[in-house]
Design an enzyme around this catalytic site. Structure first.
Site, PDB file in Angstrom:
ATOM      1  N   LYS A   3     -36.752 -16.900 -75.915  1.00 55.16           N
ATOM      2  CA  LYS A   3     -36.033 -17.752 -74.980  1.00 55.16           C
ATOM      3  C   LYS A   3     -35.312 -18.887 -75.743  1.00 55.16           C
ATOM      4  O   LYS A   3     -35.572 -19.092 -76.944  1.00 55.16           O
ATOM      5  CB  LYS A   3     -37.025 -18.294 -73.957  1.00 55.16           C
ATOM      6  CG  LYS A   3     -37.628 -17.195 -73.065  1.00 55.16           C
ATOM      7  CD  LYS A   3     -38.679 -17.760 -72.128  1.00 55.16           C
ATOM      8  CE  LYS A   3     -39.215 -16.708 -71.182  1.00 55.16           C
ATOM      9  NZ  LYS A   3     -40.260 -17.232 -70.277  1.00 55.16           N
ATOM     10  N   TYR A  43     -34.836 -11.788 -63.512  1.00 57.63           N
ATOM     11  CA  TYR A  43     -35.982 -12.421 -62.839  1.00 57.63           C
ATOM     12  C   TYR A  43     -35.908 -12.269 -61.320  1.00 57.63           C
ATOM     13  O   TYR A  43     -36.457 -13.097 -60.593  1.00 57.63           O
ATOM     14  CB  TYR A  43     -36.043 -13.906 -63.217  1.00 57.63           C
ATOM     15  CG  TYR A  43     -36.660 -14.168 -64.584  1.00 57.63           C
ATOM     16  CD1 TYR A  43     -37.957 -13.744 -64.887  1.00 57.63           C
ATOM     17  CD2 TYR A  43     -35.966 -14.858 -65.568  1.00 57.63           C
ATOM     18  CE1 TYR A  43     -38.529 -13.991 -66.135  1.00 57.63           C
ATOM     19  CE2 TYR A  43     -36.541 -15.111 -66.818  1.00 57.63           C
ATOM     20  CZ  TYR A  43     -37.822 -14.674 -67.088  1.00 57.63           C
ATOM     21  OH  TYR A  43     -38.403 -14.925 -68.326  1.00 57.63           O
ATOM     22  N   HIS A 109     -40.350 -14.075 -73.657  1.00 54.29           N
ATOM     23  CA  HIS A 109     -40.626 -13.187 -72.516  1.00 54.29           C
ATOM     24  C   HIS A 109     -41.029 -11.822 -73.055  1.00 54.29           C
ATOM     25  O   HIS A 109     -40.475 -11.356 -74.049  1.00 54.29           O
ATOM     26  CB  HIS A 109     -39.360 -13.022 -71.661  1.00 54.29           C
ATOM     27  CG  HIS A 109     -39.367 -11.768 -70.837  1.00 54.29           C
ATOM     28  ND1 HIS A 109     -40.105 -11.645 -69.678  1.00 54.29           N
ATOM     29  CD2 HIS A 109     -38.766 -10.564 -71.008  1.00 54.29           C
ATOM     30  CE1 HIS A 109     -39.943 -10.425 -69.180  1.00 54.29           C
ATOM     31  NE2 HIS A 109     -39.128  -9.759 -69.972  1.00 54.29           N
TER      32      HIS A 109
END
Ligand code: RTP
Length: 141
Positions: A3, A43, A109
Site C-alpha cells: 500500500k 474493496y 494487502h
C-alpha cells in the site's frame, strides 16, 4: 499489494525479500497509481463500511506495488506472513507486526482466498502476467 505507506516507507524490498525467501515465485510486479474506480472495485465488499471512503482515499494517495506470488499454499501462508488486519493484533514476525501500528496504514494487502486472488489478478493485471519457462528444480514451485 504494498500500500502507499509501505512504498513511502521504503518497505518494498523487505516485503519482496520475505516472499522470495519463503520460496514463493514472483509472477507479477508493478509500481502504479490507483484510479478511484479500481480501488472501489477492489474493496467493493467493504463499500457499506464507514471507513470505506477513507480506505479508497488511502489506496489512491500514492503509488502502490501490485504483485502476484505463486506457490504451495501461498494465499493462506501469505495472510499469515502479513498478519492481522489491525497491526496492534499482528504477531511480531509478521509484516504488519513488525512494521505497523495503525489499521488505516497497515502497509500491505493480501488476497483472502484463492477466488479473491483470481478476481484481483484480473483487476490489477488486465494485461496478463509474464510467462515463466518451467524449471526442473522441484524446490521451485
Ligand atoms: P486487506 O484487504 O487490505 O488485505 O486487509 P484485510 O483483509 O486484513 O482487512 P479488510 O477487513 O478486508 O479491510 C481492508 C482494509 O481496510 C482498512 N480498514 N480500516 N478503520 C478501520 O477500522 C479499518 N478496518 C479496516 C485496512 O487498511 C484494511 O487492511
Amino acid at each position: 499489494m504494498i500500500k502507499p505507506d509501505g512504498v513511502q516507507r521504503g518497505l518494498v524490498g523487505e516485503v519482496i525479500k520475505r516472499f522470495e525467501q519463503r520460496g514463493y515465485t514472483l509472477k507479477g510486479l508493478k509500481l502504479m497509481n490507483v484510479e478511484k474506480s479500481l480501488a472501489e472495485k477492489h474493496y467493493e465488499d467493504l463499500s457499506a463500511r464507514p471507513f470505506f471512503p477513507a480506505l479508497v482515499d488511502y489506496i489512491c494517495s500514492g503509488p502502490v506495488v501490485a504483485m502476484v506470488w505463486e506457490g504451495k499454499g501461498v494465499v493462506a501462508t501469505g495472510r499469515k506472513m502479513i498478519g492481522a488486519t489491525n497491526p496492534l493484533a499482528s504477531e511480531p514476525g509478521t509484516i504488519r507486526g513488525d512494521f505497523a501500528i495503525e489499521v488505516g496504514r497497515n502497509v500491505i494487502h493480501g488476497s483472502d482466498s484463492v477466488e479473491s486472488a483470481t478476481r484481483e489478478i484480473g483487476l490489477w493485471f488486465p494485461e496478463g502476467l509474464a510467462q515463466w519457462t518451467p524449471v526442473a528444480k522441484p524446490w521451485i514451485y
